[in-house]
Write an enzyme that holds these catalytic residues in place. Structure first.
Site, PDB file in Angstrom:
ATOM      1  N   HIS A 187      -1.633  15.449   3.945  1.00 26.78           N
ATOM      2  CA  HIS A 187      -3.071  15.779   4.448  1.00 26.78           C
ATOM      3  C   HIS A 187      -3.801  16.565   3.420  1.00 26.78           C
ATOM      4  O   HIS A 187      -4.971  15.979   3.027  1.00 26.78           O
ATOM      5  CB  HIS A 187      -2.714  16.759   5.632  1.00 26.78           C
ATOM      6  N   ARG A 275     -11.092   1.454   8.205  1.00 26.03           N
ATOM      7  CA  ARG A 275     -10.049   1.850   8.931  1.00 26.03           C
ATOM      8  C   ARG A 275     -10.544   1.978  10.519  1.00 26.03           C
ATOM      9  O   ARG A 275     -11.474   2.645  10.845  1.00 26.03           O
ATOM     10  CB  ARG A 275      -9.383   3.107   8.747  1.00 26.03           C
ATOM     11  N   ARG A 311      -9.905  -3.597   8.921  1.00 26.62           N
ATOM     12  CA  ARG A 311      -8.607  -3.592   9.141  1.00 26.62           C
ATOM     13  C   ARG A 311      -8.265  -3.371  10.833  1.00 26.62           C
ATOM     14  O   ARG A 311      -8.923  -2.604  11.322  1.00 26.62           O
ATOM     15  CB  ARG A 311      -7.675  -2.563   8.691  1.00 26.62           C
ATOM     16  N   GLU A 396       1.785  -3.931   2.831  1.00 32.98           N
ATOM     17  CA  GLU A 396       2.295  -2.525   2.657  1.00 32.98           C
ATOM     18  C   GLU A 396       3.833  -2.540   2.966  1.00 32.98           C
ATOM     19  O   GLU A 396       4.513  -1.166   2.890  1.00 32.98           O
ATOM     20  CB  GLU A 396       1.871  -1.911   4.083  1.00 32.98           C
ATOM     21  N   ASN A 419      -0.187   3.008  -0.372  1.00 31.63           N
ATOM     22  CA  ASN A 419       0.308   4.290   0.126  1.00 31.63           C
ATOM     23  C   ASN A 419       1.762   3.901   1.013  1.00 31.63           C
ATOM     24  O   ASN A 419       2.603   4.798   0.958  1.00 31.63           O
ATOM     25  CB  ASN A 419      -0.620   5.041   1.248  1.00 31.63           C
ATOM     26  N   ASP A 420       1.573   3.096   1.866  1.00 31.28           N
ATOM     27  CA  ASP A 420       2.767   2.527   2.570  1.00 31.28           C
ATOM     28  C   ASP A 420       3.741   1.879   1.607  1.00 31.28           C
ATOM     29  O   ASP A 420       4.874   1.865   1.887  1.00 31.28           O
ATOM     30  CB  ASP A 420       2.275   1.965   3.980  1.00 31.28           C
ATOM     31  N   ARG A 430       6.482   9.350   3.385  1.00 26.26           N
ATOM     32  CA  ARG A 430       4.988   9.667   2.805  1.00 26.26           C
ATOM     33  C   ARG A 430       4.540  10.848   2.915  1.00 26.26           C
ATOM     34  O   ARG A 430       3.827  11.484   2.425  1.00 26.26           O
ATOM     35  CB  ARG A 430       4.290   8.502   3.275  1.00 26.26           C
ATOM     36  N   CYS A 467      -6.064  -1.308  -1.968  1.00 27.96           N
ATOM     37  CA  CYS A 467      -6.969  -0.286  -1.296  1.00 27.96           C
ATOM     38  C   CYS A 467      -6.270   0.941  -0.972  1.00 27.96           C
ATOM     39  O   CYS A 467      -6.765   1.862  -0.266  1.00 27.96           O
ATOM     40  CB  CYS A 467      -7.716  -0.922   0.227  1.00 27.96           C
TER      41      CYS A 467
HETATM   42  C1  PEP Z   1      -2.018   2.383   2.578  1.00 27.88           C
HETATM   43  O1  PEP Z   1      -1.123   2.421   3.211  1.00 27.88           O
HETATM   44  O2  PEP Z   1      -2.116   2.258   1.474  1.00 27.88           O
HETATM   45  C2  PEP Z   1      -3.510   2.097   3.297  1.00 27.88           C
HETATM   46  C3  PEP Z   1      -4.535   2.075   2.801  1.00 27.88           C
HETATM   47  O3  PEP Z   1      -3.142   2.407   4.883  1.00 27.88           O
HETATM   48  P1  PEP Z   1      -3.248   3.943   5.315  1.00 27.88           P
HETATM   49  O4  PEP Z   1      -3.271   4.908   4.076  1.00 27.88           O
HETATM   50  O5  PEP Z   1      -4.321   3.737   6.322  1.00 27.88           O
HETATM   51  O6  PEP Z   1      -2.030   3.686   5.983  1.00 27.88           O
HETATM   52 MG    MG Z   2      -1.032   1.892   5.401  1.00 28.32          MG
END
Ligand code: PEP
Ligand code: MG
Length: 540
Positions: A187, A275, A311, A396, A419-420, A430, A467
């Site tokens: 966050h 999103r 998405r 992901e 990120n994932d 994460r 992304c």
């Molecule tokens: C990611 O996981 O990199 C992504 C773009 O999706 P989110 O951050 O919404 O999980």
């Molecule tokens: Mg993600």
């Protein structure tokens, strides 16, 4: 001789590009909550106490939400719903019936609620649930959890971690942030990146900083300098546009109408990740077809010129659906959610397709968190049976990243969610990473994996984009271009810098930067070596 310590270097993970220097403002950790206990009162009385507290917290969250905007507002509104969620309150009631106090019962109910998901997957706002639990428990114990932040002067905030209640208090008085906990996609990082506040997160050594010590927050160096004397902030690479266009297209990530406005002004070439969760998050019942069409229409009409990659719903513990078929505890992202809620997704696709026809925009759709080519095929068949949109999948999960060649003829495009993907690759949560360094996008193993996805995509004639937050790092964007990724999509605030970096280097230099990064021994070495190389090539 003075005993003031100087040039002490504290390491962490940098967020942002600019450095900031100001005195430290150390925010005390919130008062600790009393331990769980059995109650002396009758369950009926504890039930009434809990109901009053839940209502109070709900109203206060709604109040703070009304004064906030953007993502903070959406998160707070969602939390205001979740605190009074039927499943949660019923679970707390069971503990009250066993004799627990209202505070203990609510704490236990939230813990049970999130426990099965902790091991499976983390989510960027997972800590918000803990915070919600603490708000109710603190209210019942008569403890204040509000942490007063400075509103005047210039300060670098030093804090264990930031909750939404902290970040909504941000004013211009906060010029930098150092968090002891957290990670690059938690966050605090997302809010600081969105607001352009230089930050260093996961900086455990900052626990020893005292209020008033001068801090230089050096996000590019991934460090904080205490009382800097000889040391200076790491220099940013002086990008200077040489090419008329970026090496690869730069799109923007958006989640709300507000984000789309920012994206349109940013110079982005379309939207690389819409999103869609936020329209659904607060809804007790599924939004009607008309409401969904109106929402997508507004977004499509305001989006910057270029394709819009939508998405489909990405449901997770931090973005639950009140109306979905699975119960809150059982909801899963990706394939399980698609199968269990096929109708919800079909109606979402119908609305997206209708809004596309009205606006005439180029719309692509993709699904999150799919694990195999069979799962991807399930989604693409579902889409193609209903609409004529380009269809793709997010990459992901490592299992899909390793088998992109099998997607030939199945998808039109893929988009890598770093990120994932990072948390799956390294098995690190994460949201509250035990080793945040592993989530740094400069990890050579992640870079190698992105390279393999890009190559496999090209061989299979599939468009490949990135992304995740990694794409918002201008230097890393050059590496992504060098790896063969076809486009990037980043936070609207990062678009200008990412475009500038991608206009500063020829593709030969980008390819060299990519191989330097992939061959490096560590994330720190990769970043440093690429920065050095790009600086040298700019000087030539
Ligand atoms: C990611 O996981 O990199 C992504 C773009 O999706 P989110 O951050 O919404 O999980
Ligand atoms: Mg993600």
């Amino acid at each position: 001789m003075s005993d003031v310590r100087t040039d002490v270097v504290l390491s962490g993970i940098g967020v942002g590009l600019n450095a900031a220097t100001a005195p430290a403002f150390v925010v005390a950790t919130a008062q600790t909550l009393p331990p769980y206990r059995m109650s002396d009162l009758a369950p009926r009385e504890e039930t009434a106490r809990l109901a009053a507290s839940v209502l109070k917290v709900q109203l206060s969250l709604q109040g703070v939400a009304a004064e906030s905007n953007g993502e903070a507002r959406e998160v707070l509104e969602a939390l205001a719903e979740i605190v009074a969620d039927d499943v949660l309150v019923a679970s707390a009631q069971e503990f009250i019936d066993q004799g627990w106090s209202a505070a203990s019962a609510f704490g236990k109910a939230v813990s049970n609620f999130i426990a099965p998901l902790v091991k499976e997957e983390a989510s960027e706002r997972f800590d918000d649930f803990e915070w919600l639990s603490q708000l109710v428990q603190a209210d019942l114990a008569g403890i204040s959890t509000v942490r007063e932040l400075p509103t005047e002067g210039r300060w670098v905030l030093v804090i264990d971690d930031l909750t939404p209640a902290d970040t909504v208090q941000f004013t211009d008085a906060i010029v930098g942030v150092v968090t002891i906990k957290g990670g690059p996609t938690s966050h605090a990082s997302i809010i600081c990146a969105a607001r352009g506040i230089p930050a260093v997160v996961a900086c455990a050594e900052a626990a020893d900083v005292s209020t008033g010590e001068t801090l230089l927050v050096d996000p590019l160096g991934g460090r904080v300098l205490v009382n800097p004397f000889d040391l200076e902030a790491s220099a940013a690479i002086p990008f200077s546009a040489r090419l008329p266009e970026p090496l690869i297209a730069v799109r923007a990530n958006v989640g709300s109408v507000q984000d789309v406005e920012a994206a349109r002004l940013s110079g982005a070439s379309g939207v690389g990740l819409l999103r869609t969760e936020f329209l659904f998050m607060d809804a007790q019942t599924e939004p009607t077809h008309e409401a969904q069409v109106a929402h997508y229409r507004t977004i499509f009409e305001s989006s910057p010129a270029g394709p819009i990659l939508v998405r489909t719903l990405d449901v997770a513990i931090d973005k639950p659906l009140m109306f979905a078929q699975s119960s809150l505890e059982e909801q899963d992202r990706g394939y399980r959610f698609l199968v269990d809620n096929r109708g919800v997704i079909e109606r979402q696709l119908d609305a997206i397709s209708a809004a596309q026809k009205i606006t005439g925009r180029e719309v692509w759709v993709m699904a999150p968190m799919l694990a195999s080519s069979e799962q991807v095929r399930y989604f693409t068949e579902l889409v193609r049976a209903r609409c004529k949109l380009r269809v793709g999948a997010m990459i992901e999960l490592v299992s899909l990243a390793q088998t992109v060649d099998e997607l030939a003829g199945i998808v039109d495009f893929v988009s890598i969610g770093t990120n994932d993907l990072s948390q799956d690759l390294f098995g690190v949560d994460r949201n509250s990473p035990t080793d945040p360094d592993l989530l740094d996008h400069w990890q050579p193993l992640l870079i190698q994996l992105i390279g393999r996805v890009a190559t496999a995509s090209r061989n299979a004639s599939i468009d490949c984009s990135v992304c995740g937050s990694a794409a918002s790092d201008p230097t890393f964007a050059v590496v992504l271009a060098g790896l063969g990724v076809g486009s990037v999509s980043c936070a609207p605030a990062a678009v200008a810098n990412v475009r500038a970096s991608l206009m500063s280097f020829e593709s030969v230099a980008a390819a060299r930067a990519a191989s330097i990064a992939a061959d490096a021994e560590s994330n720190v070495a990769a970043k440093l070596a690429v920065q050095t190389f790009l600086n040298q090539s700019l000087a030539r």
